[in-house]
Every structure is written in C-alpha cells, then in structure tokens.
Design a protein around this motif. Structure first.
Motif, short mmCIF file in Angstrom:
data_model
loop_
_atom_site.label_atom_id
_atom_site.label_comp_id
_atom_site.label_asym_id
_atom_site.label_seq_id
_atom_site.Cartn_x
_atom_site.Cartn_y
_atom_site.Cartn_z
N GLN A 51 -10.16 96.98 62.15
CA GLN A 51 -10.11 95.52 62.13
C GLN A 51 -10.43 94.93 60.75
OE1 GLN A 51 -12.92 94.73 65.24
NE2 GLN A 51 -11.48 95.20 66.89
N ARG A 105 4.90 83.46 67.02
CA ARG A 105 3.65 83.80 66.33
C ARG A 105 2.45 83.44 67.22
NH1 ARG A 105 3.85 82.14 60.07
NH2 ARG A 105 2.47 83.94 59.95
N ARG A 106 2.63 83.59 68.51
CA ARG A 106 1.62 83.19 69.48
C ARG A 106 0.29 83.91 69.26
NH1 ARG A 106 3.29 83.88 75.58
NH2 ARG A 106 3.33 86.06 74.91
N ALA A 107 0.34 85.19 68.90
CA ALA A 107 -0.91 85.94 68.68
C ALA A 107 -1.75 85.30 67.57
CB ALA A 107 -0.59 87.40 68.33
N LEU A 108 -1.07 84.85 66.51
CA LEU A 108 -1.77 84.17 65.43
C LEU A 108 -2.34 82.84 65.90
CD1 LEU A 108 0.16 84.58 62.04
CD2 LEU A 108 -2.22 85.12 62.52
N ARG A 109 -1.60 82.15 66.73
CA ARG A 109 -2.05 80.87 67.27
C ARG A 109 -3.33 81.06 68.09
NH1 ARG A 109 2.47 78.48 70.64
NH2 ARG A 109 1.66 79.91 72.21
N ASP A 110 -3.33 82.08 68.92
CA ASP A 110 -4.52 82.37 69.73
C ASP A 110 -5.71 82.74 68.85
OD1 ASP A 110 -2.98 81.89 71.94
OD2 ASP A 110 -2.61 84.00 72.40
N GLN A 111 -5.45 83.51 67.79
CA GLN A 111 -6.52 83.90 66.89
C GLN A 111 -7.07 82.68 66.14
OE1 GLN A 111 -7.91 86.85 66.83
NE2 GLN A 111 -9.40 86.21 65.28
N LYS A 114 -9.48 80.84 68.34
CA LYS A 114 -10.78 81.51 68.40
C LYS A 114 -11.60 81.22 67.15
CE LYS A 114 -9.35 85.45 71.25
NZ LYS A 114 -9.08 86.90 71.23
N TYR A 146 -4.13 83.67 56.98
CA TYR A 146 -3.19 83.98 58.05
C TYR A 146 -1.74 83.63 57.69
CZ TYR A 146 -7.01 84.76 61.39
OH TYR A 146 -8.10 85.25 62.07
#
Length: 275
Positions: A51, A105-111, A114, A146
């Motif tokens: 990570q 790019r949903r994964a980036l949006r979720d990150q 957070k 990002y």
C-alpha cells in the motif's frame, strides 16, 4: 485489535521518533506484547509495503522497515490532530470540496470520500463536502496525488442560508453519535487513570512493559476519533460536548504512562545501521 492498525500506532508513537526505521525482530517483540503472532505481524507489514506506507531494506540477514514519505506525512497529520493545541476564533468561512468523478474511476471516487472524511469533512450532498477548517491545501495535495484535479473544485466561502451554522453541522455530522463515543472512552479510561494515579501516590512499582502496553492501547483507541470527529471550532459545538473532557483525560493518562512506555520501547528497539 487489527495488526495493521496497531503497526500505524507503533510507528506513529515510537518509531518515527527514532529515525522511522526498525528491525523486524524488535517490531515482532513489541507487537507480541499485545498477543499478536509473528505471522500476523509479517502479513500486516506485507500489506503496508504493497500500500506504500512502508519501505524495506536488508542489512546482512536482517530486514528493516521504515516509514515511506507518504506514511510520514500521514503520521505527522495524525499527530497534529491527536496532540492538538487550542485554535483561535472561527472566521465563519467554510472549506468546500465539490467533485464529479466519472463512473469508470469509481474506486478513486470512493477513496477520495474516505480521505475527505478522515480530514474532517462532512458530506453536505453526495458530491459536496464541507469543513469549518481551512483544509484547502490538503485537498489540493490529495487531488494532485490522485490525478483528479480536473474533476474537483475547492472553495473557501461564507454561508448565507438557510440553515444556521449549528444546523449545518447537524446535517453533515452525527454529533450525538460522536458524543456517545467520547462518553464510552471516558467511562473506559477514567477508572484506569485513577487506579494508576493511586499506584503512583502509593509509590507502588509499575512495570515499564505495563506502561508501554497501556499507553499504546490508549493512543490506539483515541486515534479512532480522527475518523469521526471533524475537530469543530468551539462556536459550532453543542452545549454538552464530551470531547474536551475526553481530550483532557487522554492527555493526563498519556503523561503518566509515557516515561515507562518509552523506557520499555528503548530496551526492545535496535537502531538500524547507517545507510
């Protein structure tokens, strides 16, 4: 007690003050004080390497693990909030982050969500987050890292209607739930603090290993408030706010445990060879 979360606490509270690097043998011994096995520690270290939180190097047949630049930045930000100083009068302005990130790019949006929550932002609408603290530079750095600057806008603005500031806070954060969490922290740690204070008054011997375990657990538990408490200015807090009492308890108990905890850490920690 999750090994990766505890590793963050060990690095943030101890290792970063000793060059940010530690031998795996020292690390597994320290983690063993909390009942964590060597395989569990090694698995957590591997995840943190992947990570980007840690870096590794070999010296002979020994492995050393240090905090990456990304990790150092996160630990410094966390420390600044855990050991915060009293802020001045709120200027009435809100930091606003608004984004429109494509579905692919949903994964980036979720990150991003957070990260905004961790910084202390509250969700006003699905893609609009606000904070009464000036966090614009932090959001800029995050969106640059990002590579989503074209999808994000950042404002510092005044609010003219229609909710009053405290109503706005109620919309964006569950203040009652945060207060309950602080109440639980106080109820759990007040008796421990008073028992320790009495032991010291009676000149009873308190093992350094005990101080290390209890102080580390204390920081570990208190660190959880970074993820839920937006660090609101005094003007926006409810009349009954237990955060102040919890913070004072944390500081007092920490001060009491710290000398012994540091002594124990120093008996286990081995300085890494010079690079």
């Amino acid at each position: 007690m999750k090994p990766q979360s505890m590793l963050f606490t060990i690095y943030g509270e101890y290792v970063r003050h000793y060059g940010s690097e530690i031998w795996i043998g020292s690390l597994t011994k320290l983690m063993g004080e909390f009942g964590l096995s060597e395989p569990a520690v090694r698995a957590a270290i591997s995840r943190m390497l992947r990570q980007g939180w840690l870096e590794s190097r070999k010296v002979g047949n020994r492995s050393y693990y240090s905090v990456s630049e990304r990790g150092k930045k996160r630990l410094e930000e966390a420390a600044a909030r855990i050991y915060k100083v009293e802020t001045g009068v709120w200027d009435g302005k809100w930091c606003i982050a608004s984004y429109n990130i494509p579905e692919e790019r949903r994964a980036l949006r979720d990150q991003l969500r957070k990260e905004l929550g961790w910084m202390g932002f509250g969700m006003l609408t699905t893609s609009t987050w606000i904070s009464p603290n000036n966090l614009a530079d932090h959001v800029k750095e995050l969106t640059e890292a990002y590579e989503i600057t074209e999808h994000v806008e950042i404002f510092m603005a005044e609010h003219f209607g229609w909710s009053d500031p405290k109503q706005l806070v109620q919309k964006c954060w569950n203040i009652e739930e945060i207060n309950e969490k602080y109440k639980g922290f106080i109820e759990a740690y007040r008796p421990q603090y008073e028992e320790m204070a009495e032991s010291l008054r009676q000149n009873r011997e308190v093992a350094d290993s005990y101080c290390f375990v209890e102080k580390t657990k204390l920081v570990h538990e208190y660190r959880k408030f970074l993820f839920i408490d937006p660090d609101l200015p005094q003007e926006l807090l409810p009349e009954v706010w237990l955060g102040k009492e919890a913070d004072q308890l944390f500081q007092d108990y920490y001060t009491m445990l710290n000398p012994g905890a540091v002594r124990f850490f120093e008996t286990v920690y081995e300085a890494a060879p010079q690079k």
